[in-house]
Every structure is written in structure tokens, then in C-alpha cells.
Design a protein around this motif. Structure first.
Motif, PDB file in Angstrom:
ATOM      1  N   UNK A 168      42.048  56.313  88.927  1.00 32.17           N
ATOM      2  CA  UNK A 168      42.897  55.393  88.174  1.00 32.17           C
ATOM      3  C   UNK A 168      43.047  54.034  88.854  1.00 32.17           C
ATOM      4  N   UNK A 169      42.093  53.707  89.749  1.00 29.47           N
ATOM      5  CA  UNK A 169      42.113  52.374  90.361  1.00 29.47           C
ATOM      6  C   UNK A 169      42.105  51.319  89.252  1.00 29.47           C
ATOM      7  N   UNK A 197      40.417  62.153  80.609  1.00 30.25           N
ATOM      8  CA  UNK A 197      38.978  61.887  80.574  1.00 30.25           C
ATOM      9  C   UNK A 197      38.537  61.157  81.850  1.00 30.25           C
ATOM     10  N   UNK A 198      39.318  60.149  82.264  1.00 29.83           N
ATOM     11  CA  UNK A 198      39.000  59.413  83.498  1.00 29.83           C
ATOM     12  C   UNK A 198      39.101  60.335  84.709  1.00 29.83           C
ATOM     13  N   UNK A 199      40.098  61.195  84.701  1.00 26.84           N
ATOM     14  CA  UNK A 199      40.283  62.149  85.787  1.00 26.84           C
ATOM     15  C   UNK A 199      39.112  63.117  85.870  1.00 26.84           C
ATOM     16  N   UNK A 200      38.721  63.705  84.743  1.00 27.03           N
ATOM     17  CA  UNK A 200      37.628  64.677  84.716  1.00 27.03           C
ATOM     18  C   UNK A 200      36.322  64.054  85.185  1.00 27.03           C
ATOM     19  N   UNK A 201      36.051  62.833  84.775  1.00 24.28           N
ATOM     20  CA  UNK A 201      34.819  62.147  85.176  1.00 24.28           C
ATOM     21  C   UNK A 201      34.796  61.901  86.680  1.00 24.28           C
ATOM     22  N   UNK A 251      32.929  65.647  93.300  1.00 18.17           N
ATOM     23  CA  UNK A 251      32.480  67.006  93.623  1.00 18.17           C
ATOM     24  C   UNK A 251      30.968  67.053  93.830  1.00 18.17           C
ATOM     25  N   UNK A 252      30.227  66.395  92.933  1.00 20.50           N
ATOM     26  CA  UNK A 252      28.765  66.399  93.035  1.00 20.50           C
ATOM     27  C   UNK A 252      28.283  65.508  94.177  1.00 20.50           C
ATOM     28  N   UNK A 272      39.212  68.775  76.638  1.00 23.61           N
ATOM     29  CA  UNK A 272      38.375  68.137  77.656  1.00 23.61           C
ATOM     30  C   UNK A 272      38.137  69.161  78.755  1.00 23.61           C
ATOM     31  N   UNK A 273      36.897  69.330  79.155  1.00 23.77           N
ATOM     32  CA  UNK A 273      36.567  70.314  80.181  1.00 23.77           C
ATOM     33  C   UNK A 273      36.065  69.631  81.444  1.00 23.77           C
ATOM     34  N   UNK A 274      36.198  70.324  82.560  1.00 29.05           N
ATOM     35  CA  UNK A 274      35.685  69.850  83.847  1.00 29.05           C
ATOM     36  C   UNK A 274      34.637  70.851  84.298  1.00 29.05           C
ATOM     37  N   UNK A 275      33.434  70.363  84.561  1.00 31.59           N
ATOM     38  CA  UNK A 275      32.329  71.249  84.911  1.00 31.59           C
ATOM     39  C   UNK A 275      32.630  71.995  86.209  1.00 31.59           C
ATOM     40  N   UNK A 276      32.185  73.247  86.258  1.00 35.68           N
ATOM     41  CA  UNK A 276      32.353  74.056  87.458  1.00 35.68           C
ATOM     42  C   UNK A 276      33.716  74.676  87.615  1.00 35.68           C
TER      43      UNK A 276
END
Length: 385
Positions: free
Chosen positions: A314-315, A332-336, A342-343, A360-364
Motif C-alpha cells: 500500500x505504498x 487485490x493489491x494485497x494479494x498481488x 513469496x515467489x 479473490x484468491x491468493x496462490x499457494x
């Protein structure tokens, strides 16, 4: 094992945590002013909540107070000591928490506010009762120094502490109590969006102003204003589970001590997550009633102690889009950002739990359809199930 909790929580107009002027607290982040809720406010609202207490039902919690002298006086009166002896013992306790042990008879409180477990209080009561019994008279008791009394309390050895002290820690200058390193770190909640302060102008009208027909006072009985804002917050907590267990077990624990400490620590984690999600600070709630729950919660259990806050998601302040409101855009910004970090750093987790009211989902992550499901999954990880 490090348990990290991230929350996205939008609040309607409110003033949940105000500064010395009455304004909602704020800060600069990413070059932009944001709304803020202090970590102290968040911790106290959780610690003093019924939800946290119910989650630890049957386990005594601590008390933070300056009224130790009153507790000493009441306990000695209950044990049959004369009023003058009991009062003088309380006066001696006012010197606790001061390096020089100087007593404060006029204030009848300790100079420092201190966080006690029931075992701490009981240890001091026992020492005071023993000294008062040996002294036998107010004159002899008056000669006993508070510093010496504190050293006597310290000689009682290690004492069990409550889960909230083990969680939030304490620092005390008194020799009678040991410092406890907090096992949890709590960030100041900051808004994902740019802060805009607003003011509510209000009046209070006298209900009986019409009783006197000759009274031409048609104005308000009083006028005032209160500052508020509306913001979507990012909250972050980092809980060191082994440190929590260690705080509860104490030095040189037996296998039974460790087993009991792990069980209590597991219950504490569950109670904390539930309270963190369901409890809101009480500031100006009678005026605004801003009781909104988080729309996104991520729990990450890491095998190594590498705490990671995702505040940098959120910068750039989040703004609503034509197809997404502020909450959805924030999640959405958080998940991205979570996916990117993580990657990029190849971060490993034992478990990653995700719950959201939005699609909205977060991979992994393991998607939890309900908050209760998330609680159950965490309890399984920490060995409560």
C-alpha cells in the motif's frame, strides 16, 4: 514456528484511536498521510475483550495496575491483621517499581503501572504478611525498607505468568518481578487509502426549553464538533510460538511443564486470532458504532523466524476503481504483493490460510470458506486438535 496474521479491515466513519487533541491518529506512509490505529490500542482492545477471555476460559489472566498497595492492604485485612499494620504494609508496596524504593504514602499507588499475574500478587502478599508478623508493631514495620521487601519477593523464585503477560510481555524496574520479553509483535494499523479528516458539527437542545412561553431562547444548549475519518486498514501481527511456550514454561521446565505450556500457548493463539478479527477498539464507538469485521485474513505459519509485513502493498494509496470498491481494490493489491514477495524470495511456510468475504484468491494458500474453518485449521497446526 512463526505465526503471522494479516488483516484487511474497512471501517465506516469513526475515531477509534485519538491523539492528545482528540483527532484520529495518523502518520505519513509512502509520502502520503494515512489514518492509524496504534499497536497499544489494538493490544489493549484484544487483551481486555470478552472474546479473548472466553477463549482462555479457566486460565487466569493478568492485571495491569498501580493499585498493588490496595491489594496488599485488603489481603492483610482479610488475614486478620490490624488496620494500621495492613495500611502500613500497603504503603511499603508503594515503593515497588522505583529504583530507590521511596514510598508514596500520600498517593497510595505504585509510581509505575505494572503487569501482574495472580502468582506475582500472592508472592508479595505472602512476603508482606511474613514481615508484618515478624515486626509485630507499626513502629518496627515502618523501619523495613521497600527495597529489602522487593528483594525478599524476588527470592521466592520463578513464578508462573499468565498467557497475556507471556504474549505481550512486560518491563518492570522492581526487583520483585522479572521482565518478560513479548512473544508477539503488533504493528500500528495503517490505512491502505489516503486519509481525509472530516468534522461532525453537533448540537444539544434543551428538551424543556418550550416550558416557558416567554423564553425566546431557540438556540442549542451546547454546540461542538468531533473529528473523524473512514479508512480501510492493514493490520499485521507476528507471533513467535516457541517464545510463547518458553515464557509460559519458565526456566528448566519438566516435560509436564512443557506439555502444559504448549497446550496453553495453543489455546492462546486460537483466542488471539479470534479476538484480533472480532474485536474493535472502543474509541468514540457510542458516537460512530463502526463495528465492521475484516474482509480478508491471511495466516502464515513459517518454520523459521523471518517476520514479513506486507505493508508495502500500500505504498501507493489504494483508490476505488470503476469495477472494484476500496475494500476489493485493497485486497487485490494485497494479494498481488503477497504473491510477488513469496515467489521473489522463495518463502517457505508450513501452512498458509486465506479467508475472505470477496472472491479473490491468493496462490499457494488453503482457502477457508468461513472464519471458524480458519480457526480450526490454525488449532490443528499448533496442536490443539
Amino acid at each position: 514456528m512463526l505465526i503471522e496474521i494479516h488483516m484487511i479491515q474497512n471501517h465506516a466513519p469513526s475515531n477509534l484511536n485519538r491523539d492528545d487533541t482528540g483527532s484520529p491518529k495518523d502518520c505519513i506512509f509512502g509520502g502520503v498521510r494515512r489514518s492509524r490505529i496504534s499497536s497499544q490500542c489494538i493490544k489493549r482492545s484484544i487483551r481486555k475483550s470478552e472474546i479473548f477471555e472466553r477463549g482462555l476460559d479457566g486460565i487466569e489472566l493478568g492485571i495491569r495496575t498501580r493499585r498493588l498497595p490496595e491489594l496488599i492492604e485488603d489481603a492483610l485485612l482479610d488475614r486478620g491483621f490490624p488496620e494500621d499494620i495492613a495500611r502500613l504494609a500497603g504503603v511499603k508496596a508503594t515503593g515497588f517499581g522505583k529504583k530507590d524504593g521511596r514510598e508514596q504514602a500520600d498517593d497510595f499507588k505504585t509510581a509505575q503501572i505494572m503487569f501482574f499475574s495472580s502468582h506475582d500478587v500472592q508472592a508479595v502478599i505472602d512476603v508482606m504478611a511474613e514481615v508484618a508478623r515478624e515486626a509485630g508493631s507499626p513502629g518496627k514495620l515502618k523501619k523495613v525498607r521497600a527495597l529489602d521487601l522487593q528483594r525478599m519477593a524476588e527470592l521466592k523464585g520463578w513464578r508462573p505468568i499468565s498467557p497475556d503477560i507471556a504474549l505481550f510481555g512486560r518491563m518492570i524496574t522492581s526487583k520483585a518481578f522479572r521482565d518478560v520479553e513479548a512473544s508477539i509483535q503488533v504493528a500500528h494499523a495503517i490505512s491502505t487509502n489516503r486519509m481525509v479528516h472530516e468534522w461532525d458539527y453537533y448540537t444539544a437542545v434543551d428538551d424543556l426549553r418550550d416550558r416557558d412561553e416567554e423564553d425566546d431562547d431557540t438556540g442549542a444548549g451546547m454546540i461542538g464538533d468531533v473529528e473523524f475519518n473512514s479508512a480501510c486498514y492493514y493490520k499485521y501481527f507476528s507471533l513467535d510460538f516457541p517464545a510463547l511456550v518458553s515464557n509460559l514454561a519458565g526456566p528448566k521446565p519438566t516435560n509436564d511443564d512443557l506439555a502444559n505450556a504448549r497446550q496453553t500457548a495453543a489455546r492462546t493463539c486460537s483466542a488471539f486470532l479470534r479476538a484480533a478479527a472480532l474485536v474493535t477498539p472502543t474509541g468514540k464507538q457510542n458516537t460512530f458504532a463502526a463495528h465492521q469485521l475484516p474482509d480478508g485474513i491471511l495466516v502464515e505459519v513459517r518454520p523459521t523466524k523471518i517476520p514479513i509485513s506486507y505493508a508495502n502493498a500500500f505504498v501507493k494509496p489504494v483508490v476505488p476503481r470503476h469495477n472494484a470498491d476500496l475494500v476489493e481494490a485493497s485486497i487485490d493489491a494485497f494479494a498481488s504483493h503477497v504473491d510477488l514477495i513469496t515467489k521473489s524470495y522463495c518463502l517457505k511456510s508450513q501452512q498458509r490460510l486465506w479467508f475472505s468475504t470477496r472472491s479473490i484468491e491468493i496462490s499457494g494458500t488453503t482457502k477457508c470458506d468461513t472464519f471458524n474453518e480458519m480457526i480450526r485449521e490454525l488449532e490443528s497446526v499448533v496442536g490443539l486438535r
